[in-house]
Design a protein around this motif. Sequence first.
Motif, mmCIF file in Angstrom:
data_model
loop_
_atom_site.group_PDB
_atom_site.id
_atom_site.type_symbol
_atom_site.label_atom_id
_atom_site.label_comp_id
_atom_site.label_asym_id
_atom_site.label_seq_id
_atom_site.Cartn_x
_atom_site.Cartn_y
_atom_site.Cartn_z
ATOM 1 N N ALA A 16 -8.530 9.270 -7.348
ATOM 2 C CA ALA A 16 -9.175 9.315 -6.038
ATOM 3 C C ALA A 16 -8.545 8.278 -5.116
ATOM 4 C CB ALA A 16 -10.663 9.074 -6.184
ATOM 5 N N ASP A 17 -8.258 8.680 -3.890
ATOM 6 C CA ASP A 17 -7.583 7.807 -2.930
ATOM 7 C C ASP A 17 -8.296 6.482 -2.718
ATOM 8 O OD1 ASP A 17 -5.544 9.595 -2.554
ATOM 9 O OD2 ASP A 17 -6.423 10.478 -0.751
ATOM 10 N N ASP A 18 -9.606 6.485 -2.841
ATOM 11 C CA ASP A 18 -10.358 5.272 -2.591
ATOM 12 C C ASP A 18 -10.747 4.526 -3.864
ATOM 13 O OD1 ASP A 18 -12.101 7.201 -3.439
ATOM 14 O OD2 ASP A 18 -13.604 6.837 -1.893
ATOM 15 N N ALA A 19 -10.179 4.905 -5.019
ATOM 16 C CA ALA A 19 -10.525 4.274 -6.298
ATOM 17 C C ALA A 19 -9.938 2.873 -6.428
ATOM 18 C CB ALA A 19 -10.051 5.133 -7.462
ATOM 19 N N SER A 50 -13.851 2.677 -8.974
ATOM 20 C CA SER A 50 -14.315 3.960 -9.502
ATOM 21 C C SER A 50 -15.040 3.775 -10.834
ATOM 22 C CB SER A 50 -13.130 4.910 -9.689
ATOM 23 O OG SER A 50 -12.383 4.535 -10.830
ATOM 24 N N SER A 88 1.021 3.947 -3.204
ATOM 25 C CA SER A 88 0.615 5.339 -3.078
ATOM 26 C C SER A 88 1.706 6.287 -3.581
ATOM 27 C CB SER A 88 0.269 5.662 -1.627
ATOM 28 O OG SER A 88 1.415 5.568 -0.821
ATOM 29 N N ASN A 99 -10.490 -1.751 -9.067
ATOM 30 C CA ASN A 99 -10.815 -0.367 -9.392
ATOM 31 C C ASN A 99 -12.299 -0.199 -9.096
ATOM 32 O OD1 ASN A 99 -11.417 2.107 -10.480
ATOM 33 N ND2 ASN A 99 -10.606 1.670 -12.506
ATOM 34 N N TYR A 156 -6.280 -6.367 -6.735
ATOM 35 C CA TYR A 156 -6.486 -4.934 -6.832
ATOM 36 C C TYR A 156 -7.767 -4.684 -7.604
ATOM 37 C CZ TYR A 156 -1.760 -4.435 -5.165
ATOM 38 O OH TYR A 156 -0.637 -4.484 -4.392
ATOM 39 N N GLN A 197 -8.726 -0.527 -4.465
ATOM 40 C CA GLN A 197 -8.765 -1.273 -3.210
ATOM 41 C C GLN A 197 -7.890 -2.506 -3.319
ATOM 42 O OE1 GLN A 197 -12.875 -1.980 -2.201
ATOM 43 N NE2 GLN A 197 -13.196 0.154 -1.652
ATOM 44 N N ALA A 201 0.827 -1.201 0.000
ATOM 45 C CA ALA A 201 0.000 0.000 0.000
ATOM 46 C C ALA A 201 0.864 1.255 0.000
ATOM 47 C CB ALA A 201 -0.928 0.004 1.207
#
Length: 154
Positions: free
Chosen positions: A26-29, A71, A19, A69, A67, A31, A15
């Motif tokens: 978007a930070d939460d796009a 979004s 980053s 996406n 991973y 997971q 993680a």
Amino acid sequence: MKLSRLTKIVLLSAATLMSTTMPSFADDALQLQLEVNKIVKTADGRTQYVPASDANTGTVIQYKANYSNVSDQEINDVLIIVPIPENMTFTGAAHPASAQATTDGKNYADMPLMRRVNGKLVKIPYSEYKSLRWNIKMLPAHKSAAVSLDGIIK
């Protein structure tokens, strides 16, 4: 050996590296879900993946990072880096096979890694690999990608 600690190390490392190496979105796009499984051969020779909470020396483990996406837009150039814990030796098995590896944590190259010894190119032992990385060129909206590596507990 408890794998929960290893899981946290890999999860946090992946993680953190994600980053700092991915383009902005978007930070939460994106997971991340990490699975740690023992690789077990059945009596008929098939491979099974059994969730692991602990493992002894010599146990073959698979780290699988999923991973997603979440979004409504595609994400381009997703760089996924999975460190190899110090108490584990990489087996050479990585999926997808497009993974690159490093022995120093900085310089990545296609596998198998090579070096010159007495003027000849020789393969670098898997025990010297520190992490693997994959570049997912495009991750469509609401789609997932998975990468994995296998290792043996020291």
